[in-house]
Motif scaffolding. Structure first.
Motif, short mmCIF file in Angstrom:
data_model
loop_
_atom_site.label_atom_id
_atom_site.label_comp_id
_atom_site.label_asym_id
_atom_site.label_seq_id
_atom_site.Cartn_x
_atom_site.Cartn_y
_atom_site.Cartn_z
N UNK A 149 -37.54 34.25 81.65
CA UNK A 149 -38.52 33.74 82.61
C UNK A 149 -39.92 34.02 82.10
N UNK A 150 -40.75 33.01 82.16
CA UNK A 150 -42.15 33.12 81.73
C UNK A 150 -43.05 32.69 82.87
N UNK A 151 -43.99 33.54 83.19
CA UNK A 151 -44.91 33.28 84.29
C UNK A 151 -46.33 33.63 83.84
N UNK A 152 -47.27 32.76 84.12
CA UNK A 152 -48.65 33.01 83.72
C UNK A 152 -49.58 32.56 84.84
N UNK A 153 -50.78 33.10 84.81
CA UNK A 153 -51.77 32.85 85.86
C UNK A 153 -52.90 32.02 85.29
N UNK A 154 -53.09 30.82 85.83
CA UNK A 154 -54.24 29.99 85.45
C UNK A 154 -55.46 30.35 86.27
N UNK A 212 -38.03 29.13 83.81
CA UNK A 212 -36.99 30.06 83.41
C UNK A 212 -35.64 29.40 83.25
N UNK A 213 -34.70 30.19 82.70
CA UNK A 213 -33.31 29.77 82.53
C UNK A 213 -32.43 30.97 82.84
N UNK A 237 -31.67 25.93 85.11
CA UNK A 237 -33.02 25.76 84.57
C UNK A 237 -33.96 25.46 85.75
N UNK A 238 -35.09 26.12 85.76
CA UNK A 238 -36.00 25.93 86.89
C UNK A 238 -37.45 26.07 86.43
N UNK A 298 -35.25 22.58 90.11
CA UNK A 298 -34.25 23.16 89.23
C UNK A 298 -33.08 22.23 88.99
N UNK A 299 -32.35 22.55 87.95
CA UNK A 299 -31.13 21.82 87.61
C UNK A 299 -30.06 22.84 87.28
#
Length: 606
Positions: free
Chosen positions: A372-377, A387-388, A422-423, A441-442
């Motif tokens: 999972x990758x999360x970032x703040x703009x 993420x997966x 996957x989401x 998601x799928x």
């Protein structure tokens, strides 16, 4: 009058002064050698003397009567002569310029200073005010269908060494008032009862605490919904099912959550689920008095230091001989992970390693990635993530009963394998009062269980069994929270799922859309109001009728309203309107829901 007299006296003074002795002496001094001046002097002197004799009687008479009115012919008019201004401005033209030279001389000199230390008294830290704790509360209510509701919660007050408590609850429908109307107009018994007791406690240590709980509960349900096209009558004793559940958990957990120390949580748990058939199914297929028992043991351990960590989960459940298959299953999962987290980026990478065995089958292994990758703009406003994942899901007898209490006794369901998920989405808070969460998601999943009416166990179709299928699911989830004022909270959630089964026509009894809305209003902490709305989209039920492949269950909405009046800090009264629009809908095929009902009661804090 006084001003007029003053002006006249001033004129006389000037005249007398002109012929005074000092004036004469001055004139003689300056002109003593001139004969002409002497003649002029005598002329002035004689003239002045005569004038003095003429004026003196008038002056004497005037002094005798100072209040005599004096009329001036012409007032005094002062005048100022025009000044002669010089229009020529001074102008200095100097061709010689002097540039001053400055020389700064700094002579350093040490200045001795003395530091006097004055002791500072220690600040007194006052503890934050703590909310008063009660020893528990009693909650009692009655529903329109003569259904009592009771709940008792007991707990110890604040203690630095331990905490203990107990929960008792009872909820049931009495007599024969709890009936619903089927499609053929027949009113059938749809009552229920739930009762339970639970003990819990904690023991506090310096850097950890021990916790545990144990409880037992029972539930009674009636399989009242059946195919009305079949000519049959269901007796109350024939459709009653009784369940019993037991729980026991014990664990120890660290209470020092520091990044440089190892945190842990280890738990051992036990669950029991069972039921006994008071009658048999189709009167000759299943014998009466069969006991279906399931025992489940769970072990969970979690270790982490907020950067590295891992989970270990073990689950084993055994079933009595009354179950036809999958009597002994177990599943083991290991999940190591690494997390990098700062103010703008959060990155988690790991894997799930699973091993499981079902019944007499072979031992199987699965490995799932977890990233999972999360970032703040924009800080706290716009936070994208992607993420997966994947996992195994065990389906115990108790979890099936909680999902659908009308299942066939002794139903066994295999483990569900979520191969890939996957989401992606965004979340954040636009303001301090408004936050949101959006996700798409799928998912691909094997051996998903779908509920269908069991015509083998009962020809009336009032029991449910399962069919398994592989599903592909496209999903969307949205949540909104809005707090416009301090006393009002609004929440909205919607879940959309597009199921694509590989064998079945539809994903039976699974709604494509579900919605939830809630509003809570607190009026001066005296009157509490609540409003809830639950919605289900269209669902499909598998049909076992000639020339009918499936049935379409219409979408439904359920509206509820509640209010609570806090008479004192210890006593409050409440009422709740359930499904106050009286809508009729089917959660399960052949099973109409209860329509309007009302509950009133009180709560008393001990």
């Amino acid at each position: 009058m006084l001003l007029k007299n003053k002006n006249k006296m001033t004129s006389r003074w000037k005249l007398n002064n002109r012929f005074s002795g000092s004036y004469v002496m001055k004139l003689l001094k300056n002109k003593k050698n001139s004969k002409k001046n002497m003649v002029q002097f005598l002329r002035y002197y004689i003239t002045g003397f005569l004038l003095l004799i003429a004026i003196f009687p008038a002056y004497t008479q005037e002094t005798d009567n100072l209040n005599k009115e004096l009329i001036l012919v012409r007032p005094y008019e002062p005048s100022v002569m025009d000044a002669q201004k010089i229009s020529i401005l001074p102008d200095l033209k100097d061709t010689f310029r002097v540039k001053p030279a400055f020389e700064n001389i700094i002579r350093s000199k040490r200045i001795d200073t003395r530091l006097d230390v004055t002791p500072i008294t220690a600040a007194k830290l006052q503890p934050l005010p703590q909310k008063k704790l009660h020893r528990g509360y009693i909650k009692v209510g009655f529903e329109t269908a003569a259904s009592p509701h009771a709940e008792v919660v007991l707990n110890t007050l604040r203690n630095k060494e331990y905490a203990l408590g107990a929960i008792l609850n009872y909820d049931a429908s009495l007599f024969d008032f709890e009936k619903v109307k089927l499609e053929n107009g027949e009113r059938v018994e749809a009552g229920y009862s739930d009762a339970g007791a639970k003990l819990f406690g904690q023991k506090f240590f310096r850097s950890s605490y021990l916790y545990g709980d144990a409880g037992i509960s029972g539930a009674t349900r009636y399989n009242y919904g059946y195919n009305t096209e079949i000519d049959t009558t269901l007796e109350k004793d024939d459709i009653r099912k009784k369940y019993i559940f037991g729980d026991a958990n014990i664990g120890i957990r660290s209470s020092q959550f520091k990044t440089d120390e190892l945190n842990y949580n280890v738990q051992l748990g036990y669950q029991y689920a069972g039921n006994k058939t008071d009658s048999h199914g189709d009167w000759d297929t299943i014998p009466t008095g069969r006991k279906f028992n399931e025992n489940t043991i769970r072990i969970n351990a979690q270790l982490d230091n907020n950067m590295f960590g891992g989970n270990i989960d073990f689950e084993h459940y055994s079933r009595s001989n009354a179950f036809d298959s999958l009597k002994n299953n177990f599943a083991l999962g290991i999940n190591p992970w690494f997390i990098m987290d700062n103010d703008s980026i959060r990155f988690e990478v790991g894997m799930r390693i699973s091993a499981y065995k079902e019944g007499d089958g072979n031992l199987q292994y699965k490995i799932y990635p977890k990233v999972e990758f999360q970032f703040t703009l924009l800080k706290d406003i716009f936070i994208p993530f992607v993420g997966i994942d994947g996992n195994l899901k065990t389906n115990t007898y108790r979890s099936l009963i909680e999902e659908n209490p009308f299942i066939t006794p002794g139903l066994s369901v295999p483990i569900t394998n979520t191969k890939m998920q996957i989401y992606a989405g965004i979340q954040g808070s636009l303001t301090t009062k408004f936050s949101y969460y959006l996700r798409i998601g799928f998912t691909t999943s094997d051996k998903e269980h779908l509920f269908v009416n069991d015509t083998t166990y009962s020809k009336a179709g009032n029991y449910f069994t399962i069919v398994t299928d592989d599903l592909s699911i496209f999903s969307f989830t949205g949540e909104l929270y809005y707090n416009p004022i301090e006393r009002l909270e609004l929440r909205l959630k919607a879940d959309y799922n597009n199921y694509q089964p590989s064998k079945e026509k539809y994903a039976w009894h699974k709604p494509g859309l579900t919605t939830e809305f809630s509003a809570k209003y607190n009026l001066y902490n005296k009157i509490l109001l609540s409003f809830d709305m639950y919605g289900m989209g269209v669902r499909y039920a598998k049909a076992f009728e000639p020339d009918v492949e499936y049935k379409k269950l219409k979408s439904a909405f359920d509206f509820n309203f509640g209010a609570e009046y806090r008479y004192t800090k210890s006593l409050s009264f409440f009422f709740k309107l359930n499904n106050f629009t009286g809508s009729k809908y089917y959660r399960w095929n052949y099973y109409p829901s209860k329509r309007f009902s009302a509950t009133v009661g009180f709560t008393y804090s001990l």
